[in-house]
Structures are given as structure tokens and as C-alpha cells.
Motif scaffolding. Structure first.
Motif, PDB file in Angstrom:
ATOM      1  N   LEU A 109       0.833  -1.203   0.000  1.00  0.00           N
ATOM      2  CA  LEU A 109       0.000   0.000   0.000  1.00  0.00           C
ATOM      3  C   LEU A 109       0.870   1.256   0.000  1.00  0.00           C
ATOM      4  CD1 LEU A 109      -2.905  -1.010   2.412  1.00  0.00           C
ATOM      5  CD2 LEU A 109      -3.110  -0.393  -0.013  1.00  0.00           C
ATOM      6  N   ALA A 110       1.934   1.243   0.808  1.00  0.00           N
ATOM      7  CA  ALA A 110       2.850   2.388   0.851  1.00  0.00           C
ATOM      8  C   ALA A 110       3.589   2.547  -0.479  1.00  0.00           C
ATOM      9  CB  ALA A 110       3.845   2.222   2.001  1.00  0.00           C
ATOM     10  N   LEU A 111       4.019   1.441  -1.076  1.00  0.00           N
ATOM     11  CA  LEU A 111       4.708   1.498  -2.364  1.00  0.00           C
ATOM     12  C   LEU A 111       3.771   2.002  -3.458  1.00  0.00           C
ATOM     13  CD1 LEU A 111       7.218   0.965  -4.074  1.00  0.00           C
ATOM     14  CD2 LEU A 111       6.493  -1.442  -4.255  1.00  0.00           C
ATOM     15  N   GLY A 112       2.532   1.533  -3.440  1.00  0.00           N
ATOM     16  CA  GLY A 112       1.542   1.999  -4.414  1.00  0.00           C
ATOM     17  C   GLY A 112       1.301   3.495  -4.286  1.00  0.00           C
ATOM     18  N   GLU A 113       1.281   3.994  -3.057  1.00  0.00           N
ATOM     19  CA  GLU A 113       1.091   5.429  -2.848  1.00  0.00           C
ATOM     20  C   GLU A 113       2.284   6.225  -3.371  1.00  0.00           C
ATOM     21  OE1 GLU A 113      -0.189   8.653   0.567  1.00  0.00           O
ATOM     22  OE2 GLU A 113      -0.144   6.532   1.051  1.00  0.00           O
ATOM     23  N   ARG A 114       3.509   5.714  -3.144  1.00  0.00           N
ATOM     24  CA  ARG A 114       4.692   6.400  -3.681  1.00  0.00           C
ATOM     25  C   ARG A 114       4.656   6.422  -5.206  1.00  0.00           C
ATOM     26  NH1 ARG A 114       7.094   3.619   0.721  1.00  0.00           N
ATOM     27  NH2 ARG A 114       7.922   1.983  -0.618  1.00  0.00           N
ATOM     28  N   ARG A 115       4.207   5.340  -5.819  1.00  0.00           N
ATOM     29  CA  ARG A 115       4.097   5.293  -7.285  1.00  0.00           C
ATOM     30  C   ARG A 115       3.050   6.285  -7.785  1.00  0.00           C
ATOM     31  NH1 ARG A 115       4.685  -1.323  -7.729  1.00  0.00           N
ATOM     32  NH2 ARG A 115       6.975  -1.291  -7.722  1.00  0.00           N
ATOM     33  N   ALA A 116       1.897   6.313  -7.154  1.00  0.00           N
ATOM     34  CA  ALA A 116       0.847   7.249  -7.569  1.00  0.00           C
ATOM     35  C   ALA A 116       1.310   8.689  -7.389  1.00  0.00           C
ATOM     36  CB  ALA A 116      -0.433   6.978  -6.778  1.00  0.00           C
ATOM     37  N   ASN A 117       2.013   8.970  -6.297  1.00  0.00           N
ATOM     38  CA  ASN A 117       2.520  10.325  -6.073  1.00  0.00           C
ATOM     39  C   ASN A 117       3.600  10.700  -7.082  1.00  0.00           C
ATOM     40  OD1 ASN A 117       1.037  11.599  -3.969  1.00  0.00           O
ATOM     41  ND2 ASN A 117       1.929  10.138  -2.529  1.00  0.00           N
ATOM     42  N   ALA A 118       4.410   9.729  -7.502  1.00  0.00           N
ATOM     43  CA  ALA A 118       5.418  10.006  -8.530  1.00  0.00           C
ATOM     44  C   ALA A 118       4.739  10.442  -9.826  1.00  0.00           C
ATOM     45  CB  ALA A 118       6.295   8.777  -8.771  1.00  0.00           C
ATOM     46  N   VAL A 119       3.639   9.784 -10.176  1.00  0.00           N
ATOM     47  CA  VAL A 119       2.882  10.149 -11.371  1.00  0.00           C
ATOM     48  C   VAL A 119       2.273  11.545 -11.196  1.00  0.00           C
ATOM     49  CG1 VAL A 119       0.849   9.588 -12.772  1.00  0.00           C
ATOM     50  CG2 VAL A 119       2.430   7.773 -12.072  1.00  0.00           C
ATOM     51  N   LYS A 120       1.617  11.775 -10.060  1.00  0.00           N
ATOM     52  CA  LYS A 120       0.999  13.085  -9.808  1.00  0.00           C
ATOM     53  C   LYS A 120       2.048  14.198  -9.852  1.00  0.00           C
ATOM     54  CE  LYS A 120      -1.551  15.903  -6.544  1.00  0.00           C
ATOM     55  NZ  LYS A 120      -2.358  15.976  -5.341  1.00  0.00           N
ATOM     56  N   ASN A 121       3.157  13.995  -9.177  1.00  0.00           N
ATOM     57  CA  ASN A 121       4.199  15.022  -9.137  1.00  0.00           C
ATOM     58  C   ASN A 121       4.720  15.344 -10.527  1.00  0.00           C
ATOM     59  OD1 ASN A 121       3.919  15.155  -6.364  1.00  0.00           O
ATOM     60  ND2 ASN A 121       5.665  13.812  -5.959  1.00  0.00           N
ATOM     61  N   TYR A 122       4.870  14.338 -11.368  1.00  0.00           N
ATOM     62  CA  TYR A 122       5.348  14.573 -12.730  1.00  0.00           C
ATOM     63  C   TYR A 122       4.317  15.372 -13.520  1.00  0.00           C
ATOM     64  CZ  TYR A 122       7.796  13.803 -17.120  1.00  0.00           C
ATOM     65  OH  TYR A 122       8.481  13.999 -18.302  1.00  0.00           O
ATOM     66  N   LEU A 123       3.039  14.979 -13.410  1.00  0.00           N
ATOM     67  CA  LEU A 123       1.985  15.698 -14.130  1.00  0.00           C
ATOM     68  C   LEU A 123       1.893  17.151 -13.677  1.00  0.00           C
ATOM     69  CD1 LEU A 123      -0.838  12.975 -14.200  1.00  0.00           C
ATOM     70  CD2 LEU A 123       0.590  13.728 -16.123  1.00  0.00           C
ATOM     71  N   THR A 124       1.988  17.391 -12.374  1.00  0.00           N
ATOM     72  CA  THR A 124       1.901  18.770 -11.882  1.00  0.00           C
ATOM     73  C   THR A 124       3.138  19.577 -12.283  1.00  0.00           C
ATOM     74  OG1 THR A 124       2.719  18.129  -9.697  1.00  0.00           O
ATOM     75  CG2 THR A 124       0.331  18.234  -9.986  1.00  0.00           C
ATOM     76  N   ALA A 125       4.290  18.929 -12.357  1.00  0.00           N
ATOM     77  CA  ALA A 125       5.506  19.623 -12.811  1.00  0.00           C
ATOM     78  C   ALA A 125       5.363  20.073 -14.267  1.00  0.00           C
ATOM     79  CB  ALA A 125       6.728  18.726 -12.653  1.00  0.00           C
ATOM     80  N   LEU A 126       4.526  19.367 -15.027  1.00  0.00           N
ATOM     81  CA  LEU A 126       4.292  19.729 -16.429  1.00  0.00           C
ATOM     82  C   LEU A 126       3.133  20.721 -16.575  1.00  0.00           C
ATOM     83  CD1 LEU A 126       4.794  16.286 -18.205  1.00  0.00           C
ATOM     84  CD2 LEU A 126       6.351  18.233 -18.144  1.00  0.00           C
ATOM     85  N   GLY A 127       2.586  21.188 -15.464  1.00  0.00           N
ATOM     86  CA  GLY A 127       1.563  22.231 -15.538  1.00  0.00           C
ATOM     87  C   GLY A 127       0.135  21.808 -15.282  1.00  0.00           C
ATOM     88  N   VAL A 128      -0.102  20.549 -14.948  1.00  0.00           N
ATOM     89  CA  VAL A 128      -1.454  20.116 -14.607  1.00  0.00           C
ATOM     90  C   VAL A 128      -1.716  20.551 -13.166  1.00  0.00           C
ATOM     91  CG1 VAL A 128      -2.994  18.139 -14.307  1.00  0.00           C
ATOM     92  CG2 VAL A 128      -1.325  18.149 -16.171  1.00  0.00           C
ATOM     93  N   GLU A 129      -2.836  21.210 -12.943  1.00  0.00           N
ATOM     94  CA  GLU A 129      -3.166  21.702 -11.611  1.00  0.00           C
ATOM     95  C   GLU A 129      -3.302  20.532 -10.630  1.00  0.00           C
ATOM     96  OE1 GLU A 129      -6.803  24.083  -9.449  1.00  0.00           O
ATOM     97  OE2 GLU A 129      -6.489  24.385 -11.599  1.00  0.00           O
ATOM     98  N   GLY A 130      -2.594  20.615  -9.502  1.00  0.00           N
ATOM     99  CA  GLY A 130      -2.590  19.541  -8.515  1.00  0.00           C
ATOM    100  C   GLY A 130      -3.959  19.189  -7.973  1.00  0.00           C
ATOM    101  N   ALA A 131      -4.856  20.174  -7.890  1.00  0.00           N
ATOM    102  CA  ALA A 131      -6.207  19.922  -7.376  1.00  0.00           C
ATOM    103  C   ALA A 131      -7.012  19.011  -8.301  1.00  0.00           C
ATOM    104  CB  ALA A 131      -6.941  21.245  -7.187  1.00  0.00           C
ATOM    105  N   ARG A 132      -6.582  18.870  -9.547  1.00  0.00           N
ATOM    106  CA  ARG A 132      -7.282  18.008 -10.505  1.00  0.00           C
ATOM    107  C   ARG A 132      -6.835  16.558 -10.413  1.00  0.00           C
ATOM    108  NH1 ARG A 132      -6.067  20.336 -16.150  1.00  0.00           N
ATOM    109  NH2 ARG A 132      -7.386  18.595 -16.772  1.00  0.00           N
ATOM    110  N   VAL A 133      -5.809  16.280  -9.616  1.00  0.00           N
ATOM    111  CA  VAL A 133      -5.212  14.943  -9.573  1.00  0.00           C
ATOM    112  C   VAL A 133      -5.314  14.376  -8.158  1.00  0.00           C
ATOM    113  CG1 VAL A 133      -3.166  13.569 -10.068  1.00  0.00           C
ATOM    114  CG2 VAL A 133      -3.574  15.666 -11.360  1.00  0.00           C
ATOM    115  N   GLU A 134      -6.138  13.354  -7.996  1.00  0.00           N
ATOM    116  CA  GLU A 134      -6.286  12.650  -6.722  1.00  0.00           C
ATOM    117  C   GLU A 134      -5.391  11.416  -6.748  1.00  0.00           C
ATOM    118  OE1 GLU A 134      -9.736   9.743  -5.502  1.00  0.00           O
ATOM    119  OE2 GLU A 134     -10.399  11.824  -5.221  1.00  0.00           O
TER     120      GLU A 134
END
Length: 164
Positions: A109-134
């Protein structure tokens, strides 16, 4: 007996006749040439839809064993995802983090969360608003492929972006 066989044959014939699709026709009665209307051909997913995202962009990235860093293949997919999400700013997503069956439930569960956060962080770094990504982690609870071998495990170590 003969009556039963004839009855069965008649019933089968009736069912077959009912299951055929009628052709759609429309005629022009205002004089001139008769025309036939046909259903429009399917041209692909509707732009901006969840199907469009999955088919034309790609909804998942894969990770190495016990890893949550993004591979070059993953970043290429996420680049396409970010571009698509910028094109459709009203769309919100959920990023699901998954792990293979090895390891404890808590660890995965912790590893899955780190993976999901890695995806979110990359998307937000490219300009996707963080509030749009759960972000949500399923750990090893929702495998994409069943099996206890490297091929199955590789498909289960993933991050999936789901259109809400």
C-alpha cells in the motif's frame, strides 16, 4: 414425438427470424430519387472522453521491482497525459498506485502510494493543476494480471490514471 420435433423446429425458426436485424431504409416521397439511410460509421472515441484518453494517450505506466522512479517510457506516456489534460482543463483524474503480490499488504500500500505520487508530481511539474489529480493506492489488492511469475508481476507494478 413427431409433433414435438416439428414444434421445436418451428420455435427455432421463429427465434432465428426474430434475432435478425432489420435494415433501416427511408425513402424520399417528395418526388425525385429514393434514398437509403444508413447508420453513421463509428469513427473512434469522442475527443475528451475517458475512452479517448485510454486509446489515444495511454492510461498506465509501469515500474521496476520495489521502485517508484519513472522510466523513460513512463515519462513519455505522462508527457502525453499532461498535454491531454491541459487540452481538457475540466477533466479531473485519479492516479491509482499498484504493486505486485510480493511483500506485505502494508508495504505494498505504501509502495503503491509512492508510485501514484510520482505520477501526480510529474503531471503537476508539467503544468497540470494539482487539485485536478487525486491519489489512491491499492497496493497488491487489484492485480491487472493473475499469476506468480515475472510477466504477471511486471504488469501489476503500475500507476493508472483514471478519468473521473
Amino acid at each position: 414425438m413427431r409433433t414435438q420435433i416439428i414444434s421445436l423446429f418451428a420455435a427455432a425458426l421463429l427465434v432465428t427470424a426474430c434475432s435478425s436485424k432489420p435494415t433501416e431504409t427511408a425513402t424520399n416521397t417528395g418526388g425525385g430519387t429514393a434514398t437509403t439511410a444508413t447508420a453513421p460509421a463509428k469513427t473512434g472515441p469522442v475527443p475528451g472522453s475517458a475512452e479517448d484518453f485510454v486509446v489515444n494517450v495511454g492510461d498506465r505506466v509501469f515500474f521496476g521491482f520495489d521502485r517508484f522512479d519513472l522510466t523513460p517510457e513512463a515519462t513519455a506516456t505522462l508527457d502525453r497525459q499532461a498535454a491531454w489534460l491541459k487540452q481538457y482543463p475540466q477533466v479531473t483524474v485519479s492516479v491509482e498506485g499498484h504493486a505486485d503480490e510480493r511483500g506485505t499488504r502494508e508495504y505494498n500500500l505504501a509502495l503503491g502510494e509512492r508510485r501514484a505520487n510520482a505520477v501526480k508530481n510529474y503531471l503537476t511539474a508539467l503544468g497540470v493543476e494539482g487539485a485536478r489529480v487525486e491519489v489512491i493506492s491499492y497496493g497488491k489488492e487489484k492485480p491487472a494480471v493473475l499469476g506468480s511469475n515475472e510477466a504477471a508481476w511486471a504488469q501489476n507494478r503500475r500507476g493508472v490514471t483514471v478519468i473521473k
